[in-house]
Motif scaffolding. Structure first.
Motif, mmCIF file in Angstrom:
data_model
loop_
_atom_site.group_PDB
_atom_site.id
_atom_site.type_symbol
_atom_site.label_atom_id
_atom_site.label_comp_id
_atom_site.label_asym_id
_atom_site.label_seq_id
_atom_site.Cartn_x
_atom_site.Cartn_y
_atom_site.Cartn_z
ATOM 1 N N GLN A 58 -29.448 13.300 -53.004
ATOM 2 C CA GLN A 58 -29.639 12.518 -51.790
ATOM 3 C C GLN A 58 -28.611 11.379 -51.778
ATOM 4 O O GLN A 58 -28.123 10.945 -52.822
ATOM 5 N N ALA A 59 -28.286 10.922 -50.563
ATOM 6 C CA ALA A 59 -27.261 9.884 -50.406
ATOM 7 C C ALA A 59 -27.800 8.519 -50.853
ATOM 8 O O ALA A 59 -29.013 8.262 -50.806
ATOM 9 N N PHE A 60 -26.879 7.667 -51.255
ATOM 10 C CA PHE A 60 -27.275 6.302 -51.597
ATOM 11 C C PHE A 60 -26.092 5.347 -51.393
ATOM 12 O O PHE A 60 -24.925 5.758 -51.412
ATOM 13 N N VAL A 61 -26.457 4.072 -51.168
ATOM 14 C CA VAL A 61 -25.478 2.987 -51.040
ATOM 15 C C VAL A 61 -25.701 2.034 -52.203
ATOM 16 O O VAL A 61 -26.843 1.759 -52.586
ATOM 17 N N ARG A 62 -24.599 1.512 -52.753
ATOM 18 C CA ARG A 62 -24.768 0.600 -53.872
ATOM 19 C C ARG A 62 -23.647 -0.447 -53.840
ATOM 20 O O ARG A 62 -22.500 -0.128 -53.492
ATOM 21 N N SER A 63 -24.045 -1.667 -54.225
ATOM 22 C CA SER A 63 -23.068 -2.769 -54.320
ATOM 23 C C SER A 63 -22.791 -3.061 -55.783
ATOM 24 O O SER A 63 -23.719 -3.225 -56.583
ATOM 25 N N LEU A 64 -21.515 -3.130 -56.116
ATOM 26 C CA LEU A 64 -21.106 -3.413 -57.484
ATOM 27 C C LEU A 64 -20.507 -4.813 -57.554
ATOM 28 O O LEU A 64 -19.757 -5.223 -56.664
ATOM 29 N N ASN A 65 -20.856 -5.528 -58.607
ATOM 30 C CA ASN A 65 -20.358 -6.906 -58.820
ATOM 31 C C ASN A 65 -20.608 -7.787 -57.591
ATOM 32 O O ASN A 65 -19.679 -8.434 -57.070
ATOM 33 N N PRO A 66 -21.839 -7.861 -57.091
ATOM 34 C CA PRO A 66 -22.084 -8.637 -55.867
ATOM 35 C C PRO A 66 -21.829 -10.131 -56.027
ATOM 36 O O PRO A 66 -21.570 -10.822 -55.031
ATOM 37 N N ASP A 67 -21.891 -10.669 -57.255
ATOM 38 C CA ASP A 67 -21.709 -12.092 -57.463
ATOM 39 C C ASP A 67 -20.260 -12.469 -57.771
ATOM 40 O O ASP A 67 -19.940 -13.664 -57.929
ATOM 41 N N ALA A 68 -19.396 -11.449 -57.891
ATOM 42 C CA ALA A 68 -17.990 -11.727 -58.198
ATOM 43 C C ALA A 68 -17.250 -12.110 -56.935
ATOM 44 O O ALA A 68 -17.796 -12.107 -55.825
ATOM 45 N N SER A 69 -15.968 -12.446 -57.099
ATOM 46 C CA SER A 69 -15.148 -12.741 -55.927
ATOM 47 C C SER A 69 -14.990 -11.487 -55.081
ATOM 48 O O SER A 69 -15.176 -10.363 -55.558
ATOM 49 N N LEU A 70 -14.634 -11.679 -53.825
ATOM 50 C CA LEU A 70 -14.565 -10.543 -52.903
ATOM 51 C C LEU A 70 -13.663 -9.415 -53.392
ATOM 52 O O LEU A 70 -14.046 -8.233 -53.300
ATOM 53 N N PRO A 71 -12.462 -9.690 -53.916
ATOM 54 C CA PRO A 71 -11.626 -8.576 -54.375
ATOM 55 C C PRO A 71 -12.246 -7.777 -55.503
ATOM 56 O O PRO A 71 -11.907 -6.608 -55.711
ATOM 57 N N GLU A 72 -13.151 -8.436 -56.276
ATOM 58 C CA GLU A 72 -13.774 -7.745 -57.403
ATOM 59 C C GLU A 72 -15.060 -7.036 -57.008
ATOM 60 O O GLU A 72 -15.598 -6.245 -57.788
ATOM 61 N N GLN A 73 -15.579 -7.331 -55.827
ATOM 62 C CA GLN A 73 -16.788 -6.648 -55.358
ATOM 63 C C GLN A 73 -16.410 -5.260 -54.835
ATOM 64 O O GLN A 73 -15.294 -5.018 -54.397
ATOM 65 N N ARG A 74 -17.396 -4.389 -54.897
ATOM 66 C CA ARG A 74 -17.162 -3.042 -54.352
ATOM 67 C C ARG A 74 -18.465 -2.491 -53.814
ATOM 68 O O ARG A 74 -19.524 -2.628 -54.445
ATOM 69 N N SER A 75 -18.368 -1.864 -52.664
ATOM 70 C CA SER A 75 -19.527 -1.198 -52.059
ATOM 71 C C SER A 75 -19.237 0.302 -52.065
ATOM 72 O O SER A 75 -18.184 0.737 -51.594
ATOM 73 N N ILE A 76 -20.172 1.080 -52.648
ATOM 74 C CA ILE A 76 -19.951 2.528 -52.742
ATOM 75 C C ILE A 76 -20.997 3.269 -51.914
ATOM 76 O O ILE A 76 -22.119 2.796 -51.723
ATOM 77 N N LEU A 77 -20.598 4.441 -51.449
ATOM 78 C CA LEU A 77 -21.466 5.295 -50.633
ATOM 79 C C LEU A 77 -21.220 6.738 -51.080
ATOM 80 O O LEU A 77 -20.089 7.230 -51.062
ATOM 81 N N VAL A 78 -22.289 7.402 -51.513
ATOM 82 C CA VAL A 78 -22.175 8.772 -52.023
ATOM 83 C C VAL A 78 -23.213 9.645 -51.317
ATOM 84 O O VAL A 78 -24.366 9.219 -51.139
ATOM 85 N N ALA A 79 -22.809 10.842 -50.934
ATOM 86 C CA ALA A 79 -23.730 11.773 -50.274
ATOM 87 C C ALA A 79 -23.459 13.193 -50.779
ATOM 88 O O ALA A 79 -22.300 13.624 -50.846
ATOM 89 N N PRO A 80 -24.522 13.913 -51.146
ATOM 90 C CA PRO A 80 -24.341 15.308 -51.577
ATOM 91 C C PRO A 80 -24.226 16.241 -50.364
ATOM 92 O O PRO A 80 -24.754 15.962 -49.289
ATOM 93 N N LEU A 81 -23.494 17.311 -50.539
ATOM 94 C CA LEU A 81 -23.387 18.345 -49.510
ATOM 95 C C LEU A 81 -24.308 19.481 -49.920
ATOM 96 O O LEU A 81 -24.079 20.145 -50.940
ATOM 97 N N ILE A 82 -25.379 19.663 -49.138
ATOM 98 C CA ILE A 82 -26.383 20.659 -49.494
ATOM 99 C C ILE A 82 -26.538 21.637 -48.338
ATOM 100 O O ILE A 82 -26.732 21.244 -47.187
ATOM 101 N N SER A 83 -26.433 22.929 -48.665
ATOM 102 C CA SER A 83 -26.622 23.989 -47.665
ATOM 103 C C SER A 83 -27.538 25.033 -48.244
ATOM 104 O O SER A 83 -27.286 25.567 -49.339
ATOM 105 N N GLN A 84 -28.630 25.299 -47.532
ATOM 106 C CA GLN A 84 -29.624 26.277 -47.975
ATOM 107 C C GLN A 84 -30.082 25.971 -49.406
ATOM 108 O O GLN A 84 -30.137 26.839 -50.271
ATOM 109 N N GLU A 85 -30.401 24.677 -49.624
ATOM 110 C CA GLU A 85 -30.930 24.180 -50.881
ATOM 111 C C GLU A 85 -29.956 24.369 -52.046
ATOM 112 O O GLU A 85 -30.344 24.367 -53.215
#
Length: 327
Positions: A58-85
């Motif tokens: 299943q898809a999810f969103v996650r924030s990495l290093n949220p307390d760091a400076s903006l260049p060091e922060q990263r927001s990731i988004l991952v989603a699986p491709l599922i067809s017919q289970e």
């Protein structure tokens, strides 16, 4: 922004597309921004998030290093491709904090794209599989057609041989004259095997002579003189009781005794011949040979038919001899 599409085939992931941060965008961030990395390094870095999405499916969103400076922060988004289970791939994207972060709405949108991509990949895989199956079926069909054609040709060859054999047997069924039998068989051999030379030699054991009741060379019938049976070396070459196929067109050496004794001429280069013994039990009572000077060499099929016809000649000659001796 970094993004990639990975396809999964039987548990083996492969990168179908990778989009890394454009170096031209570095000026928009601070000097602490790391330089672009290579695709293999990128895939190794995001492997934990890919494994998590694969496990959760299943898809999810996650924030990495949220307390760091903006260049060091990263927001990731991952989603699986599922067809017919079935997991067919993974979509991954991330963005540095100085360019914003992903929200739930982004995850929902990526989920829609992931579903569409999964269906598209499934259709592509099915199409490729279908094409491969069609190609294989085409090859199988061509092989089956070739095998059927060869089988039909072989059947036609066998039918032709049976027709020849039946015609000869019917013609010989009422014939008890040895010369007439040899004439009939000799003419058939001349036509069937397109032979330039046909020779039938019979052993006269009582007089120790070798007679030639039928001999044709270059379209002319003639009667070679009888010769002493001791001089006949052809029989020695046929002690295996099997017919011989000799093809000098391929460089095979021609035994000089066969050329001179059976065909009454010096050995010729580039000719093809068939030679077989005339048997009465295990006793050799003569020999038969056909020779083609030009054209295609004789084949194994020709040899098989030749052996059958010489066997018929052997039986008919012995029957005629028995009839003459019993009178």
């Amino acid at each position: 922004l970094r993004a990639c599409l990975l396809c999964d085939s039987k548990g083996q992931r492969s990168a179908a597309a990778v989009r890394l941060l454009n170096p031209l965008l570095h000026g928009l961030a601070t000097a602490t921004l790391k330089p672009s990395i290579t695709p293999p390094e990128f895939l190794a870095e995001i492997e934990p998030w890919l494994a998590e999405a694969e496990s959760r499916q299943q898809a999810f969103v996650r924030s990495l290093n949220p307390d760091a400076s903006l260049p060091e922060q990263r927001s990731i988004l991952v989603a699986p491709l599922i067809s017919q289970e079935r997991l067919t791939g993974l979509l991954y994207c991330d963005v540095r904090g100085c360019f914003g972060c992903f929200e739930a709405e982004d995850m929902n949108l990526l989920g829609v794209l992931a579903n569409q991509a999964a269906v598209a990949l499934e259709n592509t895989e099915w199409s490729a599989t279908l094409e491969a199956r069609v190609a294989q079926r085409t090859v199988d069909l061509e092989m089956s057609t070739a095998a059927l054609k060869a089988s039909n040709q072989d059947l036609a060859q066998r039918n032709q041989e049976l027709t020849i054999i039946n015609r000869i047997q019917q013609a010989l069924s009422v014939q008890l004259d040895i010369q007439a039998i040899c004439d009939l068989i000799g003419e058939e051999l001349h036509v069937i095997f397109a032979a330039d030379t046909v020779s039938i030699a019979l052993h006269d054991a009582s007089h120790q002579l070798l007679h030639f009741p039928y001999f044709r060379s270059d379209g002319v019938r003639r009667t070679p003189s009888a010769r002493s049976i001791e001089a006949g070396q052809v029989a020695l070459l046929l002690q295996s009781y099997k017919p011989l196929r000799i093809d000098t067109t391929s460089g095979e050496a021609l035994p000089e005794t066969i050329a001179t004794e059976l065909f009454h001429q010096p050995a010729r280069a580039g000719c093809s011949m068939l030679v077989a013994p005339l048997l009465a039990g295990k006793e050799i009572n003569g020999s038969v040979g056909v020779q083609r000077n030009t054209g295609h060499p004789y084949t194994d099929s020709d040899l098989h038919l030749f052996q059958t016809l010489t066997a018929i000649l052997s039986v008919m000659v012995e029957r005629a001899r028995f009839y003459i001796e019993s009178e």
